[in-house]
Write an enzyme that holds these catalytic residues in place. Sequence first.
Site, PDB file in Angstrom:
ATOM      1  N   VAL A 139       0.834  -1.211   0.000  1.00 46.47           N
ATOM      2  CA  VAL A 139       0.000   0.000   0.000  1.00 46.47           C
ATOM      3  C   VAL A 139       0.869   1.262   0.000  1.00 46.47           C
ATOM      4  CG1 VAL A 139      -1.764   1.288   1.264  1.00 46.47           C
ATOM      5  CG2 VAL A 139      -1.836  -1.210   1.244  1.00 46.47           C
ATOM      6  N   LYS A 177      -7.018  -1.679   9.565  1.00 48.98           N
ATOM      7  CA  LYS A 177      -8.281  -2.015  10.243  1.00 48.98           C
ATOM      8  C   LYS A 177      -8.048  -2.691  11.577  1.00 48.98           C
ATOM      9  CE  LYS A 177      -6.951  -4.993   7.070  1.00 48.98           C
ATOM     10  NZ  LYS A 177      -6.490  -4.837   5.703  1.00 48.98           N
ATOM     11  N   VAL A 198     -11.566  -0.440   5.376  1.00 48.36           N
ATOM     12  CA  VAL A 198     -12.672  -1.350   5.052  1.00 48.36           C
ATOM     13  C   VAL A 198     -12.961  -1.240   3.559  1.00 48.36           C
ATOM     14  CG1 VAL A 198     -15.061  -2.000   5.522  1.00 48.36           C
ATOM     15  CG2 VAL A 198     -13.682  -0.961   7.337  1.00 48.36           C
ATOM     16  N   GLY A 250       0.235  -9.014  -3.223  1.00 48.63           N
ATOM     17  CA  GLY A 250       0.159  -7.950  -2.204  1.00 48.63           C
ATOM     18  C   GLY A 250      -1.211  -7.814  -1.569  1.00 48.63           C
ATOM     19  N   GLU A 253      -2.580 -10.223   4.342  1.00 50.96           N
ATOM     20  CA  GLU A 253      -1.967  -9.601   5.515  1.00 50.96           C
ATOM     21  C   GLU A 253      -0.590 -10.226   5.750  1.00 50.96           C
ATOM     22  OE1 GLU A 253      -3.459  -6.970   7.304  1.00 50.96           O
ATOM     23  OE2 GLU A 253      -4.594  -7.150   5.456  1.00 50.96           O
ATOM     24  N   ASP A 271      -9.514 -10.689   9.738  1.00 51.12           N
ATOM     25  CA  ASP A 271      -9.485  -9.422   9.006  1.00 51.12           C
ATOM     26  C   ASP A 271     -10.913  -8.971   8.664  1.00 51.12           C
ATOM     27  OD1 ASP A 271      -7.769  -7.442   7.281  1.00 51.12           O
ATOM     28  OD2 ASP A 271      -9.319  -8.202   5.931  1.00 51.12           O
ATOM     29  N   LYS A 296     -13.013  -5.563   9.982  1.00 53.01           N
ATOM     30  CA  LYS A 296     -13.740  -4.623   9.117  1.00 53.01           C
ATOM     31  C   LYS A 296     -15.208  -4.535   9.536  1.00 53.01           C
ATOM     32  CE  LYS A 296     -10.558  -5.494   5.328  1.00 53.01           C
ATOM     33  NZ  LYS A 296     -10.170  -6.459   4.290  1.00 53.01           N
TER      34      LYS A 296
HETATM   35  P1  NDP Z   1       3.371  -4.607   3.690  1.00 54.25           P
HETATM   36  O1  NDP Z   1       3.811  -5.695   4.570  1.00 54.25           O
HETATM   37  O2  NDP Z   1       3.454  -4.792   2.217  1.00 54.25           O
HETATM   38  O3  NDP Z   1       4.173  -3.277   4.032  1.00 54.25           O
HETATM   39  C1  NDP Z   1       4.439  -2.881   5.341  1.00 54.25           C
HETATM   40  C2  NDP Z   1       5.459  -1.755   5.312  1.00 54.25           C
HETATM   41  O4  NDP Z   1       5.639  -1.284   6.628  1.00 54.25           O
HETATM   42  C3  NDP Z   1       6.830  -2.177   4.804  1.00 54.25           C
HETATM   43  O5  NDP Z   1       7.407  -1.125   4.093  1.00 54.25           O
HETATM   44  C4  NDP Z   1       7.608  -2.419   6.080  1.00 54.25           C
HETATM   45  O6  NDP Z   1       9.005  -2.157   5.951  1.00 54.25           O
HETATM   46  C5  NDP Z   1       7.001  -1.388   7.004  1.00 54.25           C
HETATM   47  N1  NDP Z   1       6.986  -1.808   8.403  1.00 54.25           N
HETATM   48  C6  NDP Z   1       6.263  -2.796   8.956  1.00 54.25           C
HETATM   49  N2  NDP Z   1       6.500  -2.869  10.279  1.00 54.25           N
HETATM   50  C7  NDP Z   1       7.412  -1.931  10.557  1.00 54.25           C
HETATM   51  C8  NDP Z   1       8.064  -1.508  11.741  1.00 54.25           C
HETATM   52  N3  NDP Z   1       7.834  -2.096  12.890  1.00 54.25           N
HETATM   53  N4  NDP Z   1       8.944  -0.491  11.653  1.00 54.25           N
HETATM   54  C9  NDP Z   1       9.186   0.108  10.487  1.00 54.25           C
HETATM   55  N5  NDP Z   1       8.595  -0.230   9.335  1.00 54.25           N
HETATM   56  C10 NDP Z   1       7.719  -1.243   9.365  1.00 54.25           C
HETATM   57  O7  NDP Z   1       1.876  -4.269   4.133  1.00 54.25           O
HETATM   58  P2  NDP Z   1       0.695  -3.710   3.248  1.00 54.25           P
HETATM   59  O8  NDP Z   1       1.166  -2.528   2.497  1.00 54.25           O
HETATM   60  O9  NDP Z   1       0.038  -4.801   2.524  1.00 54.25           O
HETATM   61  O10 NDP Z   1      -0.364  -3.261   4.364  1.00 54.25           O
HETATM   62  C11 NDP Z   1      -0.155  -2.107   5.146  1.00 54.25           C
HETATM   63  C12 NDP Z   1      -1.418  -1.819   5.952  1.00 54.25           C
HETATM   64  O11 NDP Z   1      -2.493  -1.582   5.053  1.00 54.25           O
HETATM   65  C13 NDP Z   1      -1.877  -2.962   6.835  1.00 54.25           C
HETATM   66  O12 NDP Z   1      -2.438  -2.428   7.992  1.00 54.25           O
HETATM   67  C14 NDP Z   1      -2.940  -3.661   6.013  1.00 54.25           C
HETATM   68  O13 NDP Z   1      -3.879  -4.337   6.796  1.00 54.25           O
HETATM   69  C15 NDP Z   1      -3.571  -2.463   5.343  1.00 54.25           C
HETATM   70  N6  NDP Z   1      -4.252  -2.756   4.088  1.00 54.25           N
HETATM   71  C16 NDP Z   1      -3.628  -3.492   3.135  1.00 54.25           C
HETATM   72  C17 NDP Z   1      -4.233  -3.724   1.929  1.00 54.25           C
HETATM   73  C18 NDP Z   1      -3.573  -4.517   0.860  1.00 54.25           C
HETATM   74  O14 NDP Z   1      -4.210  -4.771  -0.155  1.00 54.25           O
HETATM   75  N7  NDP Z   1      -2.340  -4.920   1.023  1.00 54.25           N
HETATM   76  C19 NDP Z   1      -5.570  -3.197   1.635  1.00 54.25           C
HETATM   77  C20 NDP Z   1      -6.147  -2.405   2.714  1.00 54.25           C
HETATM   78  C21 NDP Z   1      -5.495  -2.212   3.888  1.00 54.25           C
HETATM   79  P3  NDP Z   1       9.952  -3.098   5.009  1.00 54.25           P
HETATM   80  O15 NDP Z   1       9.497  -2.796   3.621  1.00 54.25           O
HETATM   81  O16 NDP Z   1      11.331  -2.664   5.268  1.00 54.25           O
HETATM   82  O17 NDP Z   1       9.648  -4.491   5.434  1.00 54.25           O
HETATM   83  N1  HSE Z   2      -5.672  -8.606   3.447  1.00 56.26           N
HETATM   84  C1  HSE Z   2      -6.744  -7.739   3.180  1.00 56.26           C
HETATM   85  C2  HSE Z   2      -7.662  -8.359   2.177  1.00 56.26           C
HETATM   86  C3  HSE Z   2      -6.222  -6.447   2.635  1.00 56.26           C
HETATM   87  O1  HSE Z   2      -7.237  -9.303   1.511  1.00 56.26           O
HETATM   88  O2  HSE Z   2      -8.805  -7.945   2.058  1.00 56.26           O
HETATM   89  C4  HSE Z   2      -7.317  -5.420   2.420  1.00 56.26           C
HETATM   90  O3  HSE Z   2      -7.896  -5.041   3.612  1.00 56.26           O
END
Ligand code: NDP
Ligand code: HSE
Length: 596
Positions: free
Chosen positions: A276, A356, A383, A436, A439, A450, A454
């Site tokens: 994201v 969420k 959500v 991607g 979770e 999850d 939501k």
């Molecule tokens: P990712 O695992 O792809 O990315 C997480 C990012 O956060 C990475 O850049 C990671 O660093 C960094 N990170 C994680 N923990 C730490 C920490 N403790 N300290 C510093 N940096 C940290 O997750 P997503 O992008 O998929 O999801 C992010 C959020 O969005 C989550 O809450 C998820 O539930 C929510 N979400 C995701 C969706 C999706 O489709 N993926 C849709 C809707 C919501 P590094 O890159 O170095 O590992």
């Molecule tokens: N892991 C979540 C899903 C990301 O697949 O719906 C979006 O919230």
Amino acid sequence: MSPNPDQPEPSREADRLCVIKFGGSVLTGLADYSEAASETYRHIRSGEKVIVIASALQGETDALYEESELVGAGASPVARARLVRLGEFRSAALMGLALDRIGVRVIVVDPGEIGLFAEGDPLDAGLCGLDVESLRKKIECADAIVVPGFTASHHESGAAVLGRGGADLTAVMLAAKIGIRRARLIKNVDGVYTCNPAKNPAAVRFDRLDYTAATAASEGLIQDKAIHMAEAAGVQLEIAAMGAVQASCIMPGPAITGALRNNQRKRIALLGCGAVGSGVLDHVVRRPDLFDLNPVLVRDPGARSSDARAAFTSDAAIALSDRLDLLVEMMGGADEPAVLMAEALSAGVDVVTANKAAVARHFDALKDAAVRGGARLAYSAAVGGGAPMIETVRRLRTPGVAGLEGVMNGTANFILSKLGEGRAFADALAEAQELGFAEADPRADVEGHDAADKLSILIREAFDISLPPEHIAKQSLAEITPEMCAAAAAHGKVYKQIARARRTSGNAVDAAVTIEPVCLSHPFAGARNEQNRALITDINGRIHAVFGKGAGRWPTAAAVFADIMDMQRSPACDNPVPDIQMPDRSAPGPTCLQPA
Ligand code: NDP
Ligand code: HSE
């Protein structure tokens, strides 16, 4: 802006439609389609369907005119029109792709498909007809219709273009014919000025001016034919920059001049740059005029050495340094990000999050912090990803929500779709992770946690009831096999993970996350792969559907960026979307928590 008293009230259907035209001055390269899609999404999430009129990419029409000279000097106007219109066809297709990428239900049409006809000189034609019914039918099954501007079918010559600036005319014609009172023309200026501000620093910007004044001041900014048609048809024109709140409004009445308000830059911190966060970073770096960006927080900045978009740090203190205006949390986890968000909120920093788990589990603490600090918390993407579920539920608080149900987890839906195709569970999950969607700990998707997070958020939004996700019963996806999917298919059914809540008596709610077979005719059956869908029943028994992609970089980044832009556009406690002229229905509250 007040409505024009000389015009009749628009119909209910027309109230929910808007026309937005993107001019060539804001379509300067392929990356701009992503911004145009965001701008369109902003309207969709506020409850409108959008008719998008696409101009050609900047310079492309000039190049086509030149080509027509080079190859066919002296050729017939019809032959030239057939060439110079191509830029708009290409642009409309690109706009369709950009909208589809973020999960908007979009249909791209050619002028002939909606009976858009022109007459007169094929190189400078006037519009004369539109098949309103065929356009309405398309609007019924999409949230955005993209129409190439500047060009139309021609009864005699087959094809025509509408002269320089002709996409403005397309926008006005469609608004007028379909009964919409306004058309928004997005240009690379923040409004109409008394004279060209690039040439004359003393130029003064209009908040509002009438059609005659607009013709005098426009100097080619708006096509004259379009201004005249707008005046005749009673269509109000809004001239605005991409992403702007304010527009110069061309409508009857006295002129009002006014400088732009709320145009300050914001210092922004991004926490997380994964599936994201990387998409959000793309949006933010494209607007250096609006945002100063702190080093982005990641776990492993060393792995980012080739990413030139920003500086990266693993030190939260550095990511949060300076006088921040806005924190955007996209790290994942529940407790650690909630602490960071609460600290920011109580220090008066607005927060946007996609998380969420953190919002569902720590809502009260975050709300208290927001109230203490006088800051705002927005969480649209938490959500439904790019499916605007929270916004829709908020709009339905009046009259009131009776119940809601939805496919709310993209990964679970993706896995069930693949099981239905005969794929193995482990393969399907691995692909969802690769794309991607999943979770960090995919058990959250598979076991329904999850979806329960939501649902817990939606229950709060709909009923103002706190039901922690751990109190919501869940069924695990692991119970479903390809054989069960095949057996369901033999009976015309398909398995779906459905999160459902119904208000019972008093302040109670029945809620659960189940895996169940639904008939192929059920609205949820059509949600494929990472798509999400929700059906919200209001207390009058009307059912409202929400569509979109629930997971993945681009749909989620669009929702996060829409929240960011709402925050950017408005000072705390303002309506973040004051320019979206919603008619008299429940105001489209921002997807954010405001201090009481
Ligand atoms: P990712 O695992 O792809 O990315 C997480 C990012 O956060 C990475 O850049 C990671 O660093 C960094 N990170 C994680 N923990 C730490 C920490 N403790 N300290 C510093 N940096 C940290 O997750 P997503 O992008 O998929 O999801 C992010 C959020 O969005 C989550 O809450 C998820 O539930 C929510 N979400 C995701 C969706 C999706 O489709 N993926 C849709 C809707 C919501 P590094 O890159 O170095 O590992
Ligand atoms: N892991 C979540 C899903 C990301 O697949 O719906 C979006 O919230």
